[in-house]
Design a protein around this motif. Structure first.
Motif, mmCIF file in Angstrom:
data_model
loop_
_atom_site.group_PDB
_atom_site.id
_atom_site.type_symbol
_atom_site.label_atom_id
_atom_site.label_comp_id
_atom_site.label_asym_id
_atom_site.label_seq_id
_atom_site.Cartn_x
_atom_site.Cartn_y
_atom_site.Cartn_z
ATOM 1 N N THR A 52 4.851 -2.798 2.379
ATOM 2 C CA THR A 52 4.114 -3.666 1.447
ATOM 3 C C THR A 52 3.645 -4.976 2.050
ATOM 4 O O THR A 52 2.788 -5.646 1.475
ATOM 5 C CB THR A 52 4.976 -3.996 0.212
ATOM 6 O OG1 THR A 52 6.064 -4.851 0.607
ATOM 7 C CG2 THR A 52 5.533 -2.726 -0.423
ATOM 8 N N ASN A 87 2.426 11.141 5.654
ATOM 9 C CA ASN A 87 1.684 10.730 4.471
ATOM 10 C C ASN A 87 1.612 11.878 3.462
ATOM 11 O O ASN A 87 2.189 12.946 3.673
ATOM 12 C CB ASN A 87 0.283 10.220 4.849
ATOM 13 C CG ASN A 87 -0.590 11.302 5.457
ATOM 14 O OD1 ASN A 87 -0.322 12.495 5.318
ATOM 15 N ND2 ASN A 87 -1.653 10.899 6.138
ATOM 16 N N ASP A 136 -6.232 -4.464 5.583
ATOM 17 C CA ASP A 136 -6.497 -3.035 5.398
ATOM 18 C C ASP A 136 -5.208 -2.248 5.285
ATOM 19 O O ASP A 136 -5.064 -1.362 4.440
ATOM 20 C CB ASP A 136 -7.325 -2.497 6.568
ATOM 21 C CG ASP A 136 -8.755 -3.026 6.551
ATOM 22 O OD1 ASP A 136 -9.143 -3.597 5.512
ATOM 23 O OD2 ASP A 136 -9.457 -2.876 7.557
ATOM 24 N N SER A 139 -3.095 -2.554 1.956
ATOM 25 C CA SER A 139 -3.618 -1.763 0.836
ATOM 26 C C SER A 139 -3.577 -0.268 1.130
ATOM 27 O O SER A 139 -3.510 0.547 0.208
ATOM 28 C CB SER A 139 -5.054 -2.190 0.509
ATOM 29 O OG SER A 139 -5.900 -1.966 1.628
ATOM 30 N N GLU A 140 -3.606 0.090 2.434
ATOM 31 C CA GLU A 140 -3.695 1.498 2.808
ATOM 32 C C GLU A 140 -2.338 2.202 2.800
ATOM 33 O O GLU A 140 -2.245 3.371 2.411
ATOM 34 C CB GLU A 140 -4.334 1.616 4.197
ATOM 35 C CG GLU A 140 -4.739 3.011 4.598
ATOM 36 C CD GLU A 140 -5.854 3.567 3.736
ATOM 37 O OE1 GLU A 140 -5.964 4.813 3.667
ATOM 38 O OE2 GLU A 140 -6.607 2.775 3.130
ATOM 39 N N PRO A 142 0.490 1.960 0.899
ATOM 40 C CA PRO A 142 0.897 2.554 -0.392
ATOM 41 C C PRO A 142 0.105 3.804 -0.752
ATOM 42 O O PRO A 142 0.662 4.757 -1.306
ATOM 43 C CB PRO A 142 0.653 1.417 -1.391
ATOM 44 C CG PRO A 142 0.783 0.168 -0.588
ATOM 45 C CD PRO A 142 0.188 0.518 0.744
ATOM 46 N N LYS A 143 -1.197 3.807 -0.419
ATOM 47 C CA LYS A 143 -2.019 4.991 -0.707
ATOM 48 C C LYS A 143 -1.553 6.178 0.131
ATOM 49 O O LYS A 143 -1.478 7.305 -0.362
ATOM 50 C CB LYS A 143 -3.491 4.698 -0.416
ATOM 51 C CG LYS A 143 -4.119 3.671 -1.328
ATOM 52 C CD LYS A 143 -5.562 3.415 -0.924
ATOM 53 C CE LYS A 143 -6.200 2.332 -1.762
ATOM 54 N NZ LYS A 143 -7.585 2.026 -1.319
ATOM 55 N N LEU A 144 -1.247 5.910 1.404
ATOM 56 C CA LEU A 144 -0.792 6.988 2.287
ATOM 57 C C LEU A 144 0.554 7.548 1.844
ATOM 58 O O LEU A 144 0.825 8.745 2.010
ATOM 59 C CB LEU A 144 -0.699 6.476 3.730
ATOM 60 C CG LEU A 144 -2.025 6.100 4.401
ATOM 61 C CD1 LEU A 144 -1.774 5.403 5.724
ATOM 62 C CD2 LEU A 144 -2.888 7.342 4.612
ATOM 63 N N GLY A 146 1.505 7.487 -1.273
ATOM 64 C CA GLY A 146 1.342 8.018 -2.632
ATOM 65 C C GLY A 146 2.124 7.261 -3.674
ATOM 66 O O GLY A 146 2.430 7.790 -4.745
ATOM 67 N N SER A 148 2.550 3.199 -5.524
ATOM 68 C CA SER A 148 1.934 1.884 -5.654
ATOM 69 C C SER A 148 2.800 0.810 -4.999
ATOM 70 O O SER A 148 4.010 0.969 -4.826
ATOM 71 C CB SER A 148 1.713 1.537 -7.126
ATOM 72 O OG SER A 148 2.943 1.294 -7.770
ATOM 73 N N LYS A 149 2.169 -0.290 -4.647
ATOM 74 C CA LYS A 149 2.881 -1.405 -4.015
ATOM 75 C C LYS A 149 3.951 -1.961 -4.941
ATOM 76 O O LYS A 149 5.042 -2.348 -4.491
ATOM 77 C CB LYS A 149 1.882 -2.503 -3.641
ATOM 78 C CG LYS A 149 2.507 -3.677 -2.902
ATOM 79 C CD LYS A 149 1.448 -4.689 -2.478
ATOM 80 C CE LYS A 149 2.086 -5.866 -1.755
ATOM 81 N NZ LYS A 149 1.071 -6.854 -1.310
ATOM 82 N N ASP A 182 0.580 -0.128 -13.606
ATOM 83 C CA ASP A 182 -0.852 -0.453 -13.473
ATOM 84 C C ASP A 182 -1.485 -0.723 -14.830
ATOM 85 O O ASP A 182 -2.631 -0.319 -15.088
ATOM 86 C CB ASP A 182 -1.607 0.688 -12.775
ATOM 87 C CG ASP A 182 -1.491 0.591 -11.261
ATOM 88 O OD1 ASP A 182 -1.160 -0.501 -10.781
ATOM 89 O OD2 ASP A 182 -1.709 1.592 -10.577
#
Length: 274
Positions: A52, A87, A136, A139-140, A142-144, A146, A148-149, A182
């Motif tokens: 994070t 990931n 980058d 933000s990337e 957490p997406k990798l 799966g 959320s931060k 969210d």
């Protein structure tokens, strides 16, 4: 499903900067056991920082997060956190974050800075660097993974100093849950939907008004067309009357010509007899 399988730490908290300590995570569960001060919390802090970018609570500008430079003759500590994970697409990746703490000899203060960040994919023996920009990666990652931060911060790698947030005051609790679920994004989406619906209703109202006006215009147009048809019928009737009158005038002219000719003949006869 993503998974973390290895963590390397160097120069963080009580971990020496002269060597890397590597932890291999087992499946489905890894237990971290040790005496007080042995570095259990540091492992969670490093996992949180790697995924994070968040520093531990109370780490002013990050200086206290790194091994104390006062313990080194060079007055600086070079630190690194390296994370190996799969990931959500089952691709192996390595995240590396390098940091440094420097002691100012004159002011005796310690400054902190992030030196280098790198995110790589591993496919067989090939390694490919994806990004080295901090913004980058924050933000990337957490997406990798799966996740959320907010969930990484407040649930999975929640620091022990922040672990009592579920029994905090209502406003703080609401803020945490809004981030985890969210809710803010959901509320924004609802607001956007309401705004779009409002705009569409205005457009529909305008269209309905236009439809009413167009219906009135069509009714007037039909009346005009009917009136034009009546006028055309009258014009046709008048044209026929004109033709009839013209025919009668022509016949009358012929009759007049005959009478005139007869009169001329009569006058010549009279003149001859005299």
């Amino acid at each position: 499903m993503a998974s973390i399988y290895k963590l390397s730490i160097s120069g963080i908290r009580s971990f020496s900067d002269e060597s890397q300590e590597t932890i291999q995570f087992g499946k489905p569960l890894t237990l971290i056991v040790g005496t007080n001060g042995s570095g259990k919390t540091t492992i969670i802090e490093c996992l949180r920082y790697a995924t994070t970018g968040e520093l531990p609570p109370g780490s002013k500008n990050g200086a206290s997060f790194i091994n104390d430079p006062n313990l080194h003759s060079s007055n600086e500590t070079k630190a690194q956190v390296k994370l190996a994970f799969q990931n959500v697409k089952k691709v192996n990746m390595i995240l590396s974050k390098s940091l440094m703490a420097t002691k100012n000899i004159r002011t005796k203060t310690i400054s902190f800075k992030s030196k280098e960040n790198q995110l790589m994919t591993i496919r067989g023996v090939e390694k490919e660097t994806i990004s080295s920009k901090v913004a980058d990666m924050e933000s990337e990652i957490p997406k990798l993974l799966g996740v959320s931060k907010a969930i990484l911060n407040y649930v999975i790698f929640c620091h022990q100093d922040d672990s009592l947030w579920p029994i905090s005051d209502s406003s703080t609790l609401k803020k945490k849950f809004d981030e985890i679920f969210d809710s803010v994004k959901f509320i924004k989406i609802l607001e956007n939907i309401k705004q779009i619906t409002k705009e569409l209703n205005v457009e529909i109202k305008l269209i309905n008004n236009n439809v009413v006006h167009l219906k009135n215009d069509r009714h007037r147009a039909h009346k005009k067309m009917s009136s034009i048809e009546d006028i055309n019928n009258q014009i046709n009737k008048f044209n026929k009357d004109v033709e009839d009158i013209s025919t009668r005038i022509t016949e009358t002219d012929k009759e007049l010509n005959k009478l005139y000719q007869s009169n001329q003949d009569f006058e010549r006869v009279i003149n001859v007899e005299q």
